[in-house]
Design a protein around this motif. Structure first.
Motif, PDB file in Angstrom:
ATOM      1  N   CYS A  10      -2.580  45.685 -38.576  1.00 47.34           N
ATOM      2  CA  CYS A  10      -3.425  45.047 -37.555  1.00 47.34           C
ATOM      3  C   CYS A  10      -4.027  46.090 -36.611  1.00 47.34           C
ATOM      4  O   CYS A  10      -3.315  46.916 -36.045  1.00 47.34           O
ATOM      5  CB  CYS A  10      -2.609  44.026 -36.754  1.00 47.34           C
ATOM      6  SG  CYS A  10      -3.585  43.160 -35.502  1.00 47.34           S
ATOM      7  N   GLU A  11      -5.350  46.040 -36.464  1.00 48.22           N
ATOM      8  CA  GLU A  11      -6.064  46.941 -35.556  1.00 48.22           C
ATOM      9  C   GLU A  11      -6.616  46.201 -34.344  1.00 48.22           C
ATOM     10  O   GLU A  11      -7.390  46.769 -33.580  1.00 48.22           O
ATOM     11  CB  GLU A  11      -7.223  47.621 -36.282  1.00 48.22           C
ATOM     12  CG  GLU A  11      -6.797  48.540 -37.374  1.00 48.22           C
ATOM     13  CD  GLU A  11      -7.966  49.184 -38.097  1.00 48.22           C
ATOM     14  OE1 GLU A  11      -7.755  50.283 -38.627  1.00 48.22           O
ATOM     15  OE2 GLU A  11      -9.062  48.603 -38.142  1.00 48.22           O
ATOM     16  N   ALA A  12      -6.243  44.936 -34.185  1.00 46.18           N
ATOM     17  CA  ALA A  12      -6.691  44.115 -33.055  1.00 46.18           C
ATOM     18  C   ALA A  12      -8.212  44.045 -32.984  1.00 46.18           C
ATOM     19  O   ALA A  12      -8.805  44.151 -31.911  1.00 46.18           O
ATOM     20  CB  ALA A  12      -6.085  44.616 -31.750  1.00 46.18           C
ATOM     21  N   ASN A  13      -8.853  43.848 -34.136  1.00 44.51           N
ATOM     22  CA  ASN A  13     -10.307  43.728 -34.173  1.00 44.51           C
ATOM     23  C   ASN A  13     -10.797  42.461 -33.483  1.00 44.51           C
ATOM     24  O   ASN A  13     -11.928  42.397 -33.032  1.00 44.51           O
ATOM     25  CB  ASN A  13     -10.809  43.739 -35.628  1.00 44.51           C
ATOM     26  CG  ASN A  13     -10.646  45.093 -36.257  1.00 44.51           C
ATOM     27  OD1 ASN A  13     -11.118  46.080 -35.733  1.00 44.51           O
ATOM     28  ND2 ASN A  13      -9.957  45.149 -37.374  1.00 44.51           N
ATOM     29  N   GLY A  14      -9.968  41.440 -33.433  1.00 45.36           N
ATOM     30  CA  GLY A  14     -10.307  40.217 -32.722  1.00 45.36           C
ATOM     31  C   GLY A  14     -11.099  39.186 -33.506  1.00 45.36           C
ATOM     32  O   GLY A  14     -11.493  38.172 -32.944  1.00 45.36           O
ATOM     33  N   LEU A  15     -11.333  39.426 -34.778  1.00 45.04           N
ATOM     34  CA  LEU A  15     -12.071  38.442 -35.559  1.00 45.04           C
ATOM     35  C   LEU A  15     -11.288  37.147 -35.683  1.00 45.04           C
ATOM     36  O   LEU A  15     -11.866  36.053 -35.665  1.00 45.04           O
ATOM     37  CB  LEU A  15     -12.421  38.994 -36.939  1.00 45.04           C
ATOM     38  CG  LEU A  15     -13.370  40.191 -36.941  1.00 45.04           C
ATOM     39  CD1 LEU A  15     -13.570  40.704 -38.361  1.00 45.04           C
ATOM     40  CD2 LEU A  15     -14.692  39.826 -36.309  1.00 45.04           C
ATOM     41  N   CYS A  16      -9.978  37.248 -35.776  1.00 45.41           N
ATOM     42  CA  CYS A  16      -9.144  36.045 -35.837  1.00 45.41           C
ATOM     43  C   CYS A  16      -9.206  35.285 -34.513  1.00 45.41           C
ATOM     44  O   CYS A  16      -9.229  34.052 -34.491  1.00 45.41           O
ATOM     45  CB  CYS A  16      -7.709  36.387 -36.201  1.00 45.41           C
ATOM     46  SG  CYS A  16      -6.917  37.573 -35.099  1.00 45.41           S
ATOM     47  N   VAL A  17      -9.256  36.011 -33.414  1.00 46.03           N
ATOM     48  CA  VAL A  17      -9.346  35.390 -32.092  1.00 46.03           C
ATOM     49  C   VAL A  17     -10.652  34.616 -31.975  1.00 46.03           C
ATOM     50  O   VAL A  17     -10.678  33.499 -31.458  1.00 46.03           O
ATOM     51  CB  VAL A  17      -9.241  36.451 -30.977  1.00 46.03           C
ATOM     52  CG1 VAL A  17      -9.416  35.821 -29.604  1.00 46.03           C
ATOM     53  CG2 VAL A  17      -7.916  37.196 -31.060  1.00 46.03           C
ATOM     54  N   ALA A  18     -11.729  35.178 -32.472  1.00 44.32           N
ATOM     55  CA  ALA A  18     -13.019  34.501 -32.421  1.00 44.32           C
ATOM     56  C   ALA A  18     -13.027  33.233 -33.267  1.00 44.32           C
ATOM     57  O   ALA A  18     -13.631  32.231 -32.890  1.00 44.32           O
ATOM     58  CB  ALA A  18     -14.129  35.444 -32.885  1.00 44.32           C
ATOM     59  N   ALA A  19     -12.336  33.263 -34.400  1.00 41.67           N
ATOM     60  CA  ALA A  19     -12.333  32.111 -35.311  1.00 41.67           C
ATOM     61  C   ALA A  19     -11.418  30.992 -34.847  1.00 41.67           C
ATOM     62  O   ALA A  19     -11.725  29.814 -35.037  1.00 41.67           O
ATOM     63  CB  ALA A  19     -11.929  32.564 -36.716  1.00 41.67           C
ATOM     64  N   ALA A  20     -10.302  31.328 -34.220  1.00 38.14           N
ATOM     65  CA  ALA A  20      -9.325  30.311 -33.803  1.00 38.14           C
ATOM     66  C   ALA A  20      -8.623  30.750 -32.515  1.00 38.14           C
ATOM     67  O   ALA A  20      -7.445  31.116 -32.530  1.00 38.14           O
ATOM     68  CB  ALA A  20      -8.314  30.048 -34.911  1.00 38.14           C
ATOM     69  N   PRO A  21      -9.334  30.712 -31.382  1.00 36.89           N
ATOM     70  CA  PRO A  21      -8.745  31.184 -30.127  1.00 36.89           C
ATOM     71  C   PRO A  21      -7.577  30.344 -29.622  1.00 36.89           C
ATOM     72  O   PRO A  21      -6.821  30.808 -28.771  1.00 36.89           O
ATOM     73  CB  PRO A  21      -9.926  31.144 -29.151  1.00 36.89           C
ATOM     74  CG  PRO A  21     -10.879  30.162 -29.734  1.00 36.89           C
ATOM     75  CD  PRO A  21     -10.713  30.273 -31.227  1.00 36.89           C
ATOM     76  N   GLU A  22      -7.416  29.144 -30.155  1.00 37.24           N
ATOM     77  CA  GLU A  22      -6.270  28.316 -29.773  1.00 37.24           C
ATOM     78  C   GLU A  22      -4.969  28.876 -30.342  1.00 37.24           C
ATOM     79  O   GLU A  22      -3.889  28.573 -29.836  1.00 37.24           O
ATOM     80  CB  GLU A  22      -6.417  26.875 -30.289  1.00 37.24           C
ATOM     81  CG  GLU A  22      -7.677  26.170 -29.879  1.00 37.24           C
ATOM     82  CD  GLU A  22      -8.822  26.377 -30.868  1.00 37.24           C
ATOM     83  OE1 GLU A  22      -9.741  25.550 -30.843  1.00 37.24           O
ATOM     84  OE2 GLU A  22      -8.813  27.334 -31.646  1.00 37.24           O
ATOM     85  N   VAL A  23      -5.080  29.680 -31.381  1.00 40.49           N
ATOM     86  CA  VAL A  23      -3.906  30.202 -32.079  1.00 40.49           C
ATOM     87  C   VAL A  23      -3.738  31.703 -31.861  1.00 40.49           C
ATOM     88  O   VAL A  23      -2.632  32.180 -31.630  1.00 40.49           O
ATOM     89  CB  VAL A  23      -3.992  29.897 -33.589  1.00 40.49           C
ATOM     90  CG1 VAL A  23      -2.820  30.502 -34.344  1.00 40.49           C
ATOM     91  CG2 VAL A  23      -4.063  28.399 -33.817  1.00 40.49           C
TER      92      VAL A  23
END
Length: 63
Positions: A10-23
């Motif tokens: 994990c490089e903390a790119n944040g793409l997952c955060v953008a897709a599902a910020p609730e999780v």
């Protein structure tokens, strides 16, 4: 549904955060924090998209 993260990848790119910020969130040290996934079909689909969008393949869905 459970989500695992390989902290070595994990490089903390944040793409997952953008897709599902609730999780997915990033803490103050830019470490990925994974919250609870509620059994909701729409959110589950966005989590799958988030996992698939990880450029380092650091995330996986289990359970």
């Amino acid at each position: 549904m459970a989500i695992e993260v390989d902290r070595n990848l994990c490089e903390a790119n944040g793409l997952c955060v953008a897709a599902a910020p609730e999780v997915f969130t990033l803490d103050k040290d830019e470490e990925l924090v994974i919250g609870e996934v509620v059994a909701d079909a729409e959110l589950a689909e966005r989590v799958r998209v988030a996992v698939a969008s990880c450029p380092r393949n650091a995330l996986r869905v289990t359970g």
